[in-house]
Design a protein around this motif. Structure first.
Motif, PDB file in Angstrom:
ATOM      1  N   VAL A  75       0.927  -1.179   0.495  1.00  0.00           N
ATOM      2  CA  VAL A  75       0.067   0.089  -0.213  1.00  0.00           C
ATOM      3  C   VAL A  75       0.673   1.433  -0.385  1.00  0.00           C
ATOM      4  CG1 VAL A  75      -1.969   1.402   0.939  1.00  0.00           C
ATOM      5  CG2 VAL A  75      -1.731  -1.028   1.228  1.00  0.00           C
ATOM      6  N   ALA A  76       0.784   1.734  -1.066  1.00  0.00           N
ATOM      7  CA  ALA A  76       1.206   3.382  -1.083  1.00  0.00           C
ATOM      8  C   ALA A  76       0.929   4.555  -0.541  1.00  0.00           C
ATOM      9  CB  ALA A  76       2.028   3.992  -2.235  1.00  0.00           C
ATOM     10  N   THR A  77       1.687   4.914   0.545  1.00  0.00           N
ATOM     11  CA  THR A  77       0.619   6.110   1.559  1.00  0.00           C
ATOM     12  C   THR A  77       1.533   6.984   1.600  1.00  0.00           C
ATOM     13  OG1 THR A  77      -0.355   6.024   3.315  1.00  0.00           O
ATOM     14  CG2 THR A  77       1.537   4.469   3.588  1.00  0.00           C
ATOM     15  N   PRO A  78       1.357   8.450   2.052  1.00  0.00           N
ATOM     16  CA  PRO A  78       2.270   9.518   2.483  1.00  0.00           C
ATOM     17  C   PRO A  78       3.036   9.232   2.745  1.00  0.00           C
ATOM     18  CG  PRO A  78       0.052   9.911   2.829  1.00  0.00           C
ATOM     19  CD  PRO A  78      -0.090   8.539   2.361  1.00  0.00           C
ATOM     20  N   TYR A  79       2.436   9.103   4.015  1.00  0.00           N
ATOM     21  CA  TYR A  79       3.607   9.766   6.252  1.00  0.00           C
ATOM     22  C   TYR A  79       3.587   8.299   6.814  1.00  0.00           C
ATOM     23  CZ  TYR A  79       2.441  14.174   4.863  1.00  0.00           C
ATOM     24  OH  TYR A  79       2.275  15.855   4.059  1.00  0.00           O
ATOM     25  N   GLY A  80       3.001   7.417   6.283  1.00  0.00           N
ATOM     26  CA  GLY A  80       3.924   5.975   6.914  1.00  0.00           C
ATOM     27  C   GLY A  80       2.257   5.874   8.269  1.00  0.00           C
ATOM     28  N   PRO A  81       2.561   5.300   9.095  1.00  0.00           N
ATOM     29  CA  PRO A  81       1.340   5.292  10.528  1.00  0.00           C
ATOM     30  C   PRO A  81       1.960   6.178  11.113  1.00  0.00           C
ATOM     31  CG  PRO A  81       2.772   3.486  10.275  1.00  0.00           C
ATOM     32  CD  PRO A  81       4.126   4.152   9.139  1.00  0.00           C
ATOM     33  N   HIS A  82       0.343   6.387  11.837  1.00  0.00           N
ATOM     34  CA  HIS A  82       0.042   7.642  12.267  1.00  0.00           C
ATOM     35  C   HIS A  82      -0.396   8.793  11.385  1.00  0.00           C
ATOM     36  CE1 HIS A  82      -0.935   4.827  15.596  1.00  0.00           C
ATOM     37  NE2 HIS A  82      -0.041   4.286  15.688  1.00  0.00           N
ATOM     38  N   GLY A  83       0.132   9.297  10.272  1.00  0.00           N
ATOM     39  CA  GLY A  83       1.382  10.216   9.569  1.00  0.00           C
ATOM     40  C   GLY A  83      -0.784  11.508   9.813  1.00  0.00           C
ATOM     41  N   PHE A 130      -3.112  14.801  -5.581  1.00  0.00           N
ATOM     42  CA  PHE A 130      -2.276  15.490  -6.346  1.00  0.00           C
ATOM     43  C   PHE A 130      -0.732  16.885  -6.226  1.00  0.00           C
ATOM     44  CE2 PHE A 130      -4.421  18.539  -3.165  1.00  0.00           C
ATOM     45  CZ  PHE A 130      -3.851  20.103  -3.411  1.00  0.00           C
ATOM     46  N   ARG A 131      -0.395  17.249  -7.270  1.00  0.00           N
ATOM     47  CA  ARG A 131       0.628  17.602  -7.104  1.00  0.00           C
ATOM     48  C   ARG A 131       1.917  16.336  -6.855  1.00  0.00           C
ATOM     49  NH1 ARG A 131      -0.823  22.903  -3.318  1.00  0.00           N
ATOM     50  NH2 ARG A 131      -1.966  24.034  -4.945  1.00  0.00           N
ATOM     51  N   GLY A 132       2.127  17.065  -5.708  1.00  0.00           N
ATOM     52  CA  GLY A 132       3.846  16.236  -5.240  1.00  0.00           C
ATOM     53  C   GLY A 132       2.926  14.599  -5.298  1.00  0.00           C
ATOM     54  N   SER A 133       2.164  14.185  -4.767  1.00  0.00           N
ATOM     55  CA  SER A 133       1.775  12.742  -4.223  1.00  0.00           C
ATOM     56  C   SER A 133       1.409  12.099  -6.483  1.00  0.00           C
ATOM     57  CB  SER A 133       0.082  13.162  -4.070  1.00  0.00           C
ATOM     58  OG  SER A 133      -0.386  11.457  -3.904  1.00  0.00           O
ATOM     59  N   LYS A 167       8.930  14.449   7.416  1.00  0.00           N
ATOM     60  CA  LYS A 167      10.202  15.488   7.790  1.00  0.00           C
ATOM     61  C   LYS A 167      10.538  16.583   6.281  1.00  0.00           C
ATOM     62  CE  LYS A 167      13.105  12.787  10.695  1.00  0.00           C
ATOM     63  NZ  LYS A 167      13.626  11.899  11.294  1.00  0.00           N
ATOM     64  N   ASN A 168      11.748  16.591   6.565  1.00  0.00           N
ATOM     65  CA  ASN A 168      11.648  18.239   5.486  1.00  0.00           C
ATOM     66  C   ASN A 168      11.855  17.532   3.869  1.00  0.00           C
ATOM     67  OD1 ASN A 168      14.105  17.023   4.806  1.00  0.00           O
ATOM     68  ND2 ASN A 168      14.937  18.092   6.913  1.00  0.00           N
ATOM     69  N   ILE A 169      11.365  18.264   3.161  1.00  0.00           N
ATOM     70  CA  ILE A 169      11.273  18.253   1.500  1.00  0.00           C
ATOM     71  C   ILE A 169      12.697  17.398   1.043  1.00  0.00           C
ATOM     72  CG2 ILE A 169      12.682  20.185   0.608  1.00  0.00           C
ATOM     73  CD1 ILE A 169       9.555  17.474  -0.873  1.00  0.00           C
ATOM     74  N   TYR A 170      13.454  17.124   1.848  1.00  0.00           N
ATOM     75  CA  TYR A 170      14.810  16.951   1.075  1.00  0.00           C
ATOM     76  C   TYR A 170      15.184  15.293   1.875  1.00  0.00           C
ATOM     77  CZ  TYR A 170      16.909  21.850   0.828  1.00  0.00           C
ATOM     78  OH  TYR A 170      16.872  22.784  -0.074  1.00  0.00           O
ATOM     79  N   TRP A 171      14.802  15.197   2.870  1.00  0.00           N
ATOM     80  CA  TRP A 171      14.323  14.273   3.560  1.00  0.00           C
ATOM     81  C   TRP A 171      13.642  13.106   3.107  1.00  0.00           C
ATOM     82  CZ3 TRP A 171      16.731   9.905   5.209  1.00  0.00           C
ATOM     83  CH2 TRP A 171      15.960   8.792   6.261  1.00  0.00           C
ATOM     84  N   ALA A 172      12.726  13.691   1.513  1.00  0.00           N
ATOM     85  CA  ALA A 172      10.933  12.789   1.412  1.00  0.00           C
ATOM     86  C   ALA A 172      12.023  12.628   0.750  1.00  0.00           C
ATOM     87  CB  ALA A 172       9.853  14.107   1.133  1.00  0.00           C
ATOM     88  N   ILE A 197       5.932   3.911   2.470  1.00  0.00           N
ATOM     89  CA  ILE A 197       5.204   4.897   3.134  1.00  0.00           C
ATOM     90  C   ILE A 197       6.104   6.048   1.668  1.00  0.00           C
ATOM     91  CG2 ILE A 197       6.378   7.115   4.372  1.00  0.00           C
ATOM     92  CD1 ILE A 197       6.532   4.707   6.893  1.00  0.00           C
ATOM     93  N   THR A 198       5.620   7.236   1.293  1.00  0.00           N
ATOM     94  CA  THR A 198       6.586   7.339   0.048  1.00  0.00           C
ATOM     95  C   THR A 198       6.841   8.915   0.100  1.00  0.00           C
ATOM     96  OG1 THR A 198       3.991   8.717  -0.729  1.00  0.00           O
ATOM     97  CG2 THR A 198       5.585   6.459  -1.797  1.00  0.00           C
ATOM     98  N   ARG A 199       6.608   9.666   1.157  1.00  0.00           N
ATOM     99  CA  ARG A 199       6.844  10.449   1.336  1.00  0.00           C
ATOM    100  C   ARG A 199       7.213  11.250   2.998  1.00  0.00           C
ATOM    101  NH1 ARG A 199       6.034  16.111   3.107  1.00  0.00           N
ATOM    102  NH2 ARG A 199       6.102  17.260   2.178  1.00  0.00           N
TER     103      ARG A 199
END
Length: 372
Positions: free
Chosen positions: A12-20, A88-91, A54-59, A49-51
């Motif tokens: 499952v591709a999801t942005p922030y991970g558990p409890h995001g 949308f956008r980055g996602s 933390k900050n954009i560099y870590w993402a 976890i796709t994003r």
């Protein structure tokens, strides 16, 4: 992944991970928790976890790691299907890359569209991006949307995909303890849950609360991350800072505790798909005031299980809140109807059963295509 032969192996591709922070991760947590508790479903699910939070560099680093994780699992034959949550956008850019890799590796994927802004994003896309988005949907094994609104977004551009689309509204757990109710000596609790940004109608909500300043029978909690300081300053300017709390983002247990003491949920958004806050409030039998955006009017029937007010209309919002403050019987009637609707339509176990059916059909269809 250690699985039996008949187990569906899912990523499952999801942005922030558990409890995001956000509805996608909240519903993903519920899906995976339910799968883990229900061995009879025959599914083994892992997050991609796709994003990250933390900050954009870590993402960027984390996304690269996610791609490696996916490729390695696929090369080892450990993935039958990937479920792609899409905003949308980055996602969208990240998920286009994941889908392209899935196609290259022969892994079927399901697209689960969440964003209320996706229609505008798609319309404004340049030629190459628009073609890539089209292919994302066309090459999917199945498409999940949250309501008729999401289906129209796709079918207006790709009408041939009608048979791929399933409408599956968000869901949540039924609470172990219902809303405890309010004693006559307590003030009525108005709650907002979500990101504190203009798109969620937070400035309009605070302005509407300001119009209720002469009343002494209410308190409010505006919970979430975002423009907390600006919102607090607005409350101070309107003379209601002593009655409005800003606890920041709440985890699931904190959200549950807040909803147990909430009388009214207010979500006057300008843009939505189907917010988890409304579904969770329904589970607790809370009277909801919202705007008819995205799939919200497919869930809230005005005067039956909630109240709908025009987008951006502060006076209408204040009047709806005033009405609910004055009429405890109305609050209870709307909340009871909402709770019944949740049990029938938005309960997580039934939701996951439908998801598993979609996943298995998608995996079988792609297998037949490969054999052909």
């Amino acid at each position: 992944m250690s699985t039996t032969q008949n187990t569906l192996r899912l990523i499952v591709a999801t942005p922030y991970g558990p409890h995001g922070r956000g509805g996608i991760d909240r519903v993903t947590d519920l899906i995976i928790d339910t799968i883990d508790q229900r061995g009879d479903l025959g599914v083994k699910a892992e997050r991609l976890i796709t994003r990250g939070q933390k900050n954009i560099y870590w993402a960027v680093v984390l996304f690269a790691q996610a791609l490696v994780q996916f490729v390695v699992a696929a090369r080892r034959g450990e993935v039958d299907l990937i479920h792609i949550h899409l905003a949308f956008r980055g996602s969208a850019y990240r998920k286009l890359i994941i889908a392209a890799i899935a196609r290259f590796l022969g892994i079927p994927y399901v697209v689960h569209l969440h964003a209320g802004q996706f229609d505008d994003f798609w319309a404004r896309a340049g030629t190459y991006l628009r073609q890539s988005l089209n292919r994302l949907f066309v090459d999917s094994a199945a498409i999940i949307v949250l309501g008729d609104y999401g289906a129209r977004v796709i079918l207006d551009r790709l009408p041939s995909l009608r048979d791929k689309i399933t409408i599956l509204p968000n869901a949540s757990m039924s609470p172990s303890q219902p809303n405890r109710g309010r004693s006559e000596s307590e003030r009525i609790c108005i709650t907002f849950l979500g990101f504190l940004v203009p798109e969620k109608g937070v400035p309009q909500l605070v302005e509407a609360l300001g119009k209720l300043a002469c009343r002494t029978d209410w308190i409010a909690t505006i919970a979430g991350s975002g423009e907390i300081q600006q919102t607090r300053e607005q409350a101070q300017q309107l003379g209601i800072a002593d009655r409005v709390k800003f606890p920041g983002w709440l985890d699931p247990s904190e959200t549950a505790a807040l909803l147990q003491r909430t009388d009214i949920l207010a979500l006057p958004s300008f843009v939505e798909s189907l917010p988890m806050a409304v579904i969770e409030a329904f589970a607790y039998g809370v009277a909801v005031v919202a705007t008819p955006v995205g799939a919200v009017p497919e869930v809230i029937a005005h005067e039956r299980n909630g109240l709908l007010v025009p987008v951006g209309h502060v006076e209408a919002l204040a009047n709806a809140l005033n009405r609910l403050l004055d009429d405890g019987a109305l609050r209870r009637r709307l909340g009871d109807a909402a709770r019944r609707d949740h049990a029938e339509r938005y309960e997580i176990n039934n939701y996951v059963k439908r998801l598993v059916s979609i996943w298995r059909k998608a995996a079988r269809c792609r297998k037949r295509e490969t054999l052909a």
